[in-house]
Design a protein around this motif. Sequence first.
Motif: not given
Length: 360
Positions: A193-205
């Motif tokens: 659900x968080x993976x909706x903007x460029x780089x939004x999900x991967x850096x928190x991961x």
Amino acid sequence: MLLYLFEKLAENFSAFNVFQYLTLRGVLSVVSALIISLLLGPAMILKLCIRQIGQVVRNDGPPTHFDKVGTPTMGGALSLVAIVISTLLWADLGNRFVWVALFVTVAFGVIGWIDDYRKIVDKDTRGMGSGPKFFWQSVAGGGAAIYLYATAQSPVEISLIVPVFKDVVIYLGPWFILLAYLMVVGTSNAVNLTDGLDGLAIMPTVMVAGGLGIFAYVTGHSVFAGYLGIPYIAGVGELLIFCAALAGGGLGFLWFNTYPAQVFMGDIGALSLGAALAIVAVMVRQEIVLLVMGGVFVMETASVILQVASFKITGKRIFRMAPLHHHFELKGWPEPRVIVRFWIITLVLVAIGLATLKVR
């Protein structure tokens, strides 16, 4: 894999004994995964472009997202390959925790790949459908939970550890299976659900993976575990190598996914990475800490639940659009501002999660 080679070489050359240290192999795992991602990235993006494996954007999404139509997706395969290769290179392959982490990550990656493939072929954002997707997620997550329960070597491996209160350890017994299952499936979908903007999900991961890697190291180290007042779990420290590979592969993917993105993660990346974080948290017995450090994922998921519940009960929406990052976009925030502020929030939450190690 390389660990066994260096063990043999150490019989004649003592200098190779240095590879027995988890911290060194952790660093090498990060670097290896990062290099693999950077080397494979351009070729993978080119192949995705040639095969026209592009992003399908929802018709009801923010207007700015229509510019993203056609951008290559399924790029999460890049980080997935880097994680698997780096872990196999530097981890102790006789460790059951490592194999459980790899199994869950790859299994959820396969589910995500099928979902992405159907979206691209059918040009339908529904993918494989929520029912079949949830079923196979349940099979993979539930199977891993049952295996961990059946092979637990001490009561603490199936107990709930409450941060800060070092004397509060709740034995779960068979309820461990349910908790582990909910964590894996829930976190997997939360990252998606968080993976909706460029780089939004991967850096928190990446940041959460780093935090969990520290937890894995100290939990698997009898001296540090005793000093910090956390239960000791033999062998779980080897998950540091897996977390390091996750962080390195994630950073390599971010190189191509940073705004404006050259490639998107897709479900193959989001589902697998979310499941990877959750299964590590389960094995190091830090589910509550994962909910703290992964607070951005929790907020995004909660916004969707609240939005749907509010609309069904009152007919009104709480947010302009869910998940939460779309709400801020529709308020006028530029995409990079939303992304960086969510990163900052995650950094603070990871620091708070790590602080629970000492605040006891």
